[in-house]
Design a protein around this motif. Structure first.
Motif, mmCIF file in Angstrom:
data_model
loop_
_atom_site.group_PDB
_atom_site.id
_atom_site.type_symbol
_atom_site.label_atom_id
_atom_site.label_comp_id
_atom_site.label_asym_id
_atom_site.label_seq_id
_atom_site.Cartn_x
_atom_site.Cartn_y
_atom_site.Cartn_z
ATOM 1 N N UNK A 1 -3.344 15.131 1.801
ATOM 2 C CA UNK A 1 -3.352 17.002 1.913
ATOM 3 C C UNK A 1 -4.484 17.048 1.169
ATOM 4 N N UNK A 2 -6.015 16.234 1.844
ATOM 5 C CA UNK A 2 -6.705 17.151 1.808
ATOM 6 C C UNK A 2 -6.962 17.965 2.711
ATOM 7 N N UNK A 3 -7.236 18.872 2.587
ATOM 8 C CA UNK A 3 -7.076 19.985 3.574
ATOM 9 C C UNK A 3 -8.724 21.100 3.052
ATOM 10 N N UNK B 1 -5.053 15.871 9.234
ATOM 11 C CA UNK B 1 -5.168 17.414 9.840
ATOM 12 C C UNK B 1 -6.207 18.676 8.922
ATOM 13 N N UNK B 2 -6.711 17.832 7.380
ATOM 14 C CA UNK B 2 -7.155 18.786 7.217
ATOM 15 C C UNK B 2 -9.088 18.586 7.789
ATOM 16 N N UNK C 1 -15.979 21.005 9.692
ATOM 17 C CA UNK C 1 -16.698 20.578 9.225
ATOM 18 C C UNK C 1 -16.936 20.437 7.831
ATOM 19 N N UNK C 2 -15.351 19.728 7.651
ATOM 20 C CA UNK C 2 -14.636 19.453 6.445
ATOM 21 C C UNK C 2 -15.345 18.285 5.469
ATOM 22 N N UNK D 1 -7.940 29.018 1.828
ATOM 23 C CA UNK D 1 -7.699 27.709 1.003
ATOM 24 C C UNK D 1 -6.236 27.074 0.516
ATOM 25 N N UNK D 2 -5.549 25.844 0.862
ATOM 26 C CA UNK D 2 -4.553 25.129 1.148
ATOM 27 C C UNK D 2 -3.650 26.116 -0.416
#
Length: 331
Positions: free
Chosen positions: A202-204, A225-226, A232-233, A330-331
């Protein structure tokens, strides 16, 4: 220093995606999709198919090491395949104890092994004994199978088996990929381990990363998935940690990555249907990261001809309005 790892997502992160995302920047390491070991010692061509980076020293074109991930239930057979992967140039071996697939778990592999910590210990010990001492061996687990009862025991089993590193997806097999990820359990695992640990789940967004870091206390993070939703995360996270100004991707930049992916697929002989399917899959996932992705997906989802699809993406890439920084969701 923060370490970022590109997750091994089956059917999604192949060597082409590893090459493209690692080139964007931010990632320190990658892991292959799992190689399912069940009955035999695989020939070299199987390892090369999953990890063609073995032909270039086990690293991506940008220089990030790529660990070969194995999955199975037979310690000896996993050890033999791990040893051969290292002979072919693998810089490290990772063992998958977290796959939630029903098919995989019916065959005593993946997350099903979390029901008994001894399974993890025996497999890690066999793999550790089979590969040279300088080659790191790691394991990836979830917090449990149906519940979190054994989360500490499973983590300890990986360490006691001889692993140099542990990655923990902060959900159980039963929880799958449903939010939230339980980062607070990662802090408890860290307290009982002496080996480094990577947080996953869950790091989006940059904000998710900061919260995960603060709650878990980890300094290593796996992005899955993030990173697909926002290519470019990893670079954004690294820029935040170093205090540098991030180079923010425009939607045109993202479309350029998708076009490069088509080129890599085509050069490798992928069918036109497969090329189109993979692009639509990626754009669909980007809807969680980029505001422009929803419109793009609606416009391309019915396009079947890869040449028409390429033309549409090229047209959008070249529009002046798409060269500006795209709004992130934003997630």
């Amino acid at each position: 220093m923060t370490q970022l790892v590109l997750a091994p997502m089956e059917g999604l992160v192949d060597w082409r995606v590893r090459q493209l995302l690692s080139a964007v920047g931010g990632f320190d390491q990658c892991v292959t999709e799992f190689i399912r070991v069940s009955q035999t010692l695989f020939p070299a061509h199987v390892f090369y198919r999953y990890c063609p980076e073995l032909h270039q020293g086990g690293t991506t074109a940008s220089g990030q090491p790529v660990l070969v991930q194995l999955m199975g239930h037979d310690p000896q057979l996993l050890g033999e395949n791990a040893a051969f992967a290292v002979e072919l140039g693998a810089p490290g071996i990772d063992i998958n104890f977290g796959c939630p697939s029903k098919t995989v778990n019916k065959r005593e592999a993946g997350a099903s092994l979390l029901k008994c910590p001894e399974n993890l210990f025996n497999i890690i010990r066999a793999v550790r004994a089979a590969v040279p001492a300088h080659i790191p061996v790691s394991g990836k687990i979830r917090l449990g199978y149906a519940d979190k009862t054994l989360f500490l025991e499973n983590a300890r089993a990986v360490e006691e088996g001889g692993a140099q590193h542990l990655t923990v997806h902060a959900r159980t097999k039963l929880e799958g990929y449903k939010p939230p990820a339980h980062w607070e359990y990662l802090a408890r695992i860290r307290e009982v381990l002496s080996i480094p640990m990577t947080a996953n789940g869950e790091i989006w967004t940059l904000e998710d990363y900061i919260r995960c870091r603060n709650i878990s206390g980890c300094t290593s993070f796996m992005l899955g998935r993030g990173a697909i939703a926002c290519p470019d995360l990893a670079a954004r996270i690294k820029a935040f940690e170093t205090g540098e100004a991030p180079v923010k991707q425009s939607w045109a930049d993202v479309l350029g990555i998708l076009l490069a992916y088509i080129d890599l697929l085509a050069a490798d002989g992928a069918t036109e249907n497969h090329q189109a399917g993979r692009i639509k899959q990626w754009v669909s996932m980007m809807r969680k990261g980029h505001s422009a992705a929803a419109t793009c997906f609606d416009e391309i989802k019915r396009i079947r001809d890869i040449h028409d699809l390429r033309a549409k993406l090229t047209e959008d890439r070249d529009k002046p309005e798409n060269r500006h920084h795209d709004k992130l969701i934003a997630a």
